[in-house]
Enzyme design. Structure first.
Site, short mmCIF file in Angstrom:
data_model
loop_
_atom_site.label_atom_id
_atom_site.label_comp_id
_atom_site.label_asym_id
_atom_site.label_seq_id
_atom_site.Cartn_x
_atom_site.Cartn_y
_atom_site.Cartn_z
N CYS A 172 23.59 31.33 24.37
CA CYS A 172 24.86 32.06 23.54
C CYS A 172 26.06 32.36 24.32
CB CYS A 172 24.03 33.35 22.87
SG CYS A 172 25.21 34.50 21.87
N ASP A 195 19.85 54.92 2.36
CA ASP A 195 18.90 54.85 1.80
C ASP A 195 17.94 55.94 1.39
OD1 ASP A 195 16.80 53.36 0.54
OD2 ASP A 195 16.32 52.07 2.05
N ASP A 254 13.22 54.82 -5.32
CA ASP A 254 12.53 53.62 -5.89
C ASP A 254 11.15 53.43 -5.21
OD1 ASP A 254 14.05 52.84 -3.57
OD2 ASP A 254 13.09 50.81 -4.00
N CYS A 290 26.20 37.69 26.57
CA CYS A 290 25.32 36.65 27.23
C CYS A 290 26.24 35.94 28.11
CB CYS A 290 25.01 35.43 26.17
SG CYS A 290 23.65 36.32 25.10
N CYS A 344 28.37 35.10 23.30
CA CYS A 344 28.57 36.39 23.02
C CYS A 344 29.12 37.26 24.24
CB CYS A 344 27.68 37.09 22.05
SG CYS A 344 26.43 37.71 23.27
N1 GUN Z 1 14.24 49.04 2.67
C1 GUN Z 1 13.61 47.86 2.40
N2 GUN Z 1 13.01 47.58 1.41
C2 GUN Z 1 13.36 48.69 0.66
C3 GUN Z 1 13.21 48.78 -0.94
O1 GUN Z 1 12.46 48.21 -1.79
N3 GUN Z 1 13.87 50.19 -1.44
C4 GUN Z 1 14.60 50.76 -0.73
N4 GUN Z 1 15.15 52.01 -1.37
N5 GUN Z 1 14.70 50.48 0.84
C5 GUN Z 1 14.13 49.57 1.28
ZN ZN Z 2 24.47 36.48 23.20
#
Ligand code: GUN
Ligand code: ZN
Length: 490
Positions: A274, A89, A124, A279, A276
């Site tokens: 749970c 990201d 963005d 747990c 898993c």
């Molecule tokens: N992570 C959570 N929301 C967003 C978003 O709107 N854009 C980006 N790039 N990362 C995110």
């Molecule tokens: Zn669990």
């Protein structure tokens, strides 16, 4: 273009195979968010939970000289010590949350490219929900310019195009159209984290639909920030393929124990519901005292729920899963009801033959199959004397009665010819003995529709209904077209 092959479908959901530079990934899937500065649950360990792909934040790596230089020298996979596909990201979220991002779109994209990201994300601007229109439009302008710029910067690495537009559905649609025109490998729906946090699932449904309708159907779609498993059935049913989860760690930090239908305070638990590996090997007290154990449990149930969603796509009963899960919270039920409003649209994508239909409550009355059935009532060509009865036993028709056609009425579908008693969907639909008002209404609307479709033909209709249907206002409407008779309940 990243290759994306769709293998199974149900509603608008699909199981797909996405080929990345670091191997194939089966979707829908969750990418655990790895914070390279924390790495409490290590990237390399994510595979055991079922992770096939990870996501990390390029901006956080870029901001610190050490991690930046190591990533540039050895690549992101070496930095995280993991050879799984890694999406990066851009830092948009930090921009949104802390407004402290000092990096340009070009800078962060070139960095992602250099460190060998398997899916790069441009910078963005996530506009919050319910922003004013001027702001949403202004942000979107900048976002779209950056998307265009990203496409010219990134040549070899896969690239995501992000859809923004706040809660304005026309801006979402426009945004999706524009990114689709530019052309990306993955499409991501952004700016929804506050909606998820406030449980505004009906609004979320609107945004996903407005975006999906304008994105290419054969491309993977990522829903940014949706890491809680309770939203998976609904979001997958609407066509989302990729999810990222920081939720497993954030909830653990907040002492929250995730389940498929919500969240519990771990300190309130007397038992671990749970099975898993965490747990089943640790005591309640141990899980309460160790945030890493809690995060691990959260991750196990997150992947478990996604496997349940995938199996229900294969079995084609994703709607039923949505109905069961959405009973957990009124806010989720709002989401389900909102999805039902898009039945006509979903119907177009939904494969025509399915497994048995289970009526699980009012929303079932508006399922795509019911709408499709209604749209096909004009296919019956009728003449002569026609009986339409809510009593599903042919034995109730006496010897002296001569009908050219007999239709049974099964809620919520309505009238179907006796010959289709075994056919999908009506014949095979399982409905509760006690019919609710919504199912009855839809069934009677369809009776009325059949009558109206045949009003200029030479057909004489008799409509018989069980006394438990007595008093429904549509019966008076039906009386205009048919001889109506009530039968005693048996
Ligand atoms: N992570 C959570 N929301 C967003 C978003 O709107 N854009 C980006 N790039 N990362 C995110
Ligand atoms: Zn669990």
């Amino acid at each position: 273009m990243l290759e994306f092959e769709i293998r199974h479908k149900d509603l608008m959901g699909r199981i797909g195979k996405l080929r990345t530079p670091h191997g194939s990934v089966e979707t829908p899937t969750i990418m655990p968010v790895i914070n390279p500065n924390l790495m409490s649950l290590k990237a390399a360990d994510m595979k055991q939970y079922g992770a096939e792909m990870l996501i990390t934040n390029a901006y956080i790596i870029y901001r610190k000289r050490n991690s930046r230089e190591e990533a540039i020298k050895n690549g992101i996979h070496s930095l995280l010590r993991c050879e799984m596909p890694i999406m990066t990201d851009s830092g948009s979220y930090q921009l949104y949350e802390y407004k402290d991002v000092e990096v340009s779109n070009r800078e962060i994209l070139e960095f992602q490219q250099r460190i060998g990201s398997d899916v790069c994300v441009p910078l963005d601007i996530p506009t919050p929900p319910y922003a004013n229109r001027e702001r949403a439009e202004g942000d979107l302008d900048v976002t779209l310019r950056r998307m265009q710029e990203a496409r010219s910067i990134i040549q070899d690495n896969p690239l995501a195009g992000v859809v923004q537009g706040s809660t304005f559905l026309d801006l979402r649609a426009e945004s999706a159209k524009r990114v689709a025109d530019i052309g990306f490998d993955v499409y991501a729906i952004g700016g929804v984290v506050p909606l998820l946090a406030s449980y505004a699932f009906d609004k979320l449904v609107d945004i996903i639909v407005a975006s999906k309708m304008n994105l290419p159907l054969n491309a993977p779609v990522h829903l940014f920030g949706a890491g809680h498993p309770m939203i998976f059935p609904l979001a997958v049913a609407l066509g989302c393929d990729l999810f990222d989860s920081a939720a497993y760690a954030l909830y653990a930090k907040g002492r929250r124990y995730i389940t498929s239908d919500g969240t519990r305070k771990v300190d309130d638990l007397q038992y671990l519901p749970c099975s898993c590996p965490v747990c089943s090997s640790y005591s309640v007290k141990e899980v309460q005292e160790d945030v890493d154990l809690l995060a691990a449990h959260n991750l196990w149930v997150t992947f478990e729920e996604m496997r349940i969603v995938k199996q229900s796509i294969v079995e084609r009963n994703l709607w039923e899963l949505c109905e069961r899960r959405c009973r957990a919270y009124p806010a989720l039920l709002n989401g389900l009801k909102q999805m039902a409003k898009y039945s006509a649209l979903i119907e177009k994508y939904d494969p025509a033959t399915k497994h048995p239909f289970f009526y699980l409550g009012e929303s079932s009355a508006h399922r795509p199959e019911v709408l499709r059935y209604s749209n096909r009532l004009d296919r019956f060509s009728l003449a002569g004397n026609v009986l339409i009865t809510t009593n599903l036993k042919e034995t109730d028709i006496t010897e002296e009665e001569q009908f050219d056609h007999v239709f049974f009425v099964k809620p919520p579908f309505g009238p179907y010819p006796a010959e289709l008693s075994e056919s999908y969907p009506v014949g095979q639909a399982e409905i509760p003995a006690e019919v609710d008002d919504e199912a009855m209404t839809v069934a009677l609307q369809n009776v009325l529709k059949l009558l109206e479709l045949n009003r200029n033909r030479n057909v004489k209709f008799v409509f018989r209904y069980d006394s438990s249907w007595e008093g429904h206002p549509l019966i008076e409407e039906i009386r205009k077209y048919a001889e109506v008779k009530v039968m005693e309940s048996n």
